[in-house]
Motif scaffolding. Sequence first.
Motif, PDB file in Angstrom:
ATOM      1  N   TYR A   1      -0.438  77.268 -36.833  1.00  0.00           N
ATOM      2  CA  TYR A   1       0.851  77.434 -37.517  1.00  0.00           C
ATOM      3  C   TYR A   1       0.651  78.094 -38.885  1.00  0.00           C
ATOM      4  N   ALA A   2      -0.391  77.655 -39.609  1.00  0.00           N
ATOM      5  CA  ALA A   2      -0.661  78.213 -40.952  1.00  0.00           C
ATOM      6  C   ALA A   2      -0.958  79.705 -40.867  1.00  0.00           C
ATOM      7  N   LEU A   3      -1.706  80.108 -39.848  1.00  0.00           N
ATOM      8  CA  LEU A   3      -2.027  81.529 -39.663  1.00  0.00           C
ATOM      9  C   LEU A   3      -0.765  82.339 -39.358  1.00  0.00           C
ATOM     10  N   GLN A   4       0.099  81.775 -38.489  1.00  0.00           N
ATOM     11  CA  GLN A   4       1.342  82.455 -38.131  1.00  0.00           C
ATOM     12  C   GLN A   4       2.258  82.593 -39.354  1.00  0.00           C
ATOM     13  N   LEU A   5       2.344  81.512 -40.123  1.00  0.00           N
ATOM     14  CA  LEU A   5       3.193  81.505 -41.315  1.00  0.00           C
ATOM     15  C   LEU A   5       2.694  82.518 -42.336  1.00  0.00           C
ATOM     16  N   ARG A   6       1.373  82.599 -42.498  1.00  0.00           N
ATOM     17  CA  ARG A   6       0.794  83.533 -43.469  1.00  0.00           C
ATOM     18  C   ARG A   6       1.138  84.975 -43.103  1.00  0.00           C
ATOM     19  N   GLU A   7       1.085  85.300 -41.813  1.00  0.00           N
ATOM     20  CA  GLU A   7       1.408  86.666 -41.378  1.00  0.00           C
ATOM     21  C   GLU A   7       2.868  86.995 -41.675  1.00  0.00           C
ATOM     22  N   LYS A   8       3.758  85.997 -41.442  1.00  0.00           N
ATOM     23  CA  LYS A   8       5.181  86.226 -41.721  1.00  0.00           C
ATOM     24  C   LYS A   8       5.392  86.430 -43.224  1.00  0.00           C
ATOM     25  N   GLN A   9       4.742  85.587 -44.029  1.00  0.00           N
ATOM     26  CA  GLN A   9       4.888  85.706 -45.488  1.00  0.00           C
ATOM     27  C   GLN A   9       4.341  87.034 -45.994  1.00  0.00           C
ATOM     28  N   LYS A  10       3.250  87.485 -45.364  1.00  0.00           N
ATOM     29  CA  LYS A  10       2.647  88.759 -45.736  1.00  0.00           C
ATOM     30  C   LYS A  10       3.640  89.897 -45.492  1.00  0.00           C
ATOM     31  N   ALA A  11       4.248  89.916 -44.297  1.00  0.00           N
ATOM     32  CA  ALA A  11       5.217  90.971 -43.946  1.00  0.00           C
ATOM     33  C   ALA A  11       6.420  90.928 -44.893  1.00  0.00           C
TER      34      ALA A  11
END
Length: 197
Positions: free
Chosen positions: A42-52
Amino acid sequence: MAVDRTPVLKRCRSLALDPVFLGIDKKSNRNPHRSNRKLSEYALQLREKQKAKFIYGVLEKPFRNYYAKADRMRGLTGPNLMTLLELRLDNVVFRLGLGRTRKECRQIVDHKHVLVNGKTVNIPSYQVKVGDVIEIKEKAKSSQRYKEILEVTEGRLVPAWLDVDHENLKGVVKELPTRDEIDVPVNETLIVELYSK
């Protein structure tokens, strides 16, 4: 209007993102405190969304709307989402090299300096289409600001899906960008996984 006031380099460090993707040449001298803790899925997925969201300067609600629109489109949702974000007017102005950073391009659009097909557009999230002509207003072209911007962005590579005329501060959208032409370090598959839970 909501504004993210987090220092840019600090945010880049927390997202493990190179500031170059934002059009910033500075480097942070501080070493990020890397912990050996493994990030959850979940943390990895969230980080990618925040990055975008951070790269394109989009807040949560509009980002969710982009995702919903990408989901309804034909083809894969992930690449569709990246294409929609890439076709935002402020991003196209940035890609054409008419602004140093996406934030500056957003301001240029806000201040009614940009014409799309001869009409003033002051909405940074305006979706450009194939064949659209984007240019800086005649009145603003002679200002010192754009001379300085062009000096900074001169060596920047303009993507193949855009055609640019730096002398006249003008560009044309030749075609829709493919995922291979979008040089943003985001794994959109993780974003799709996050939203499809």
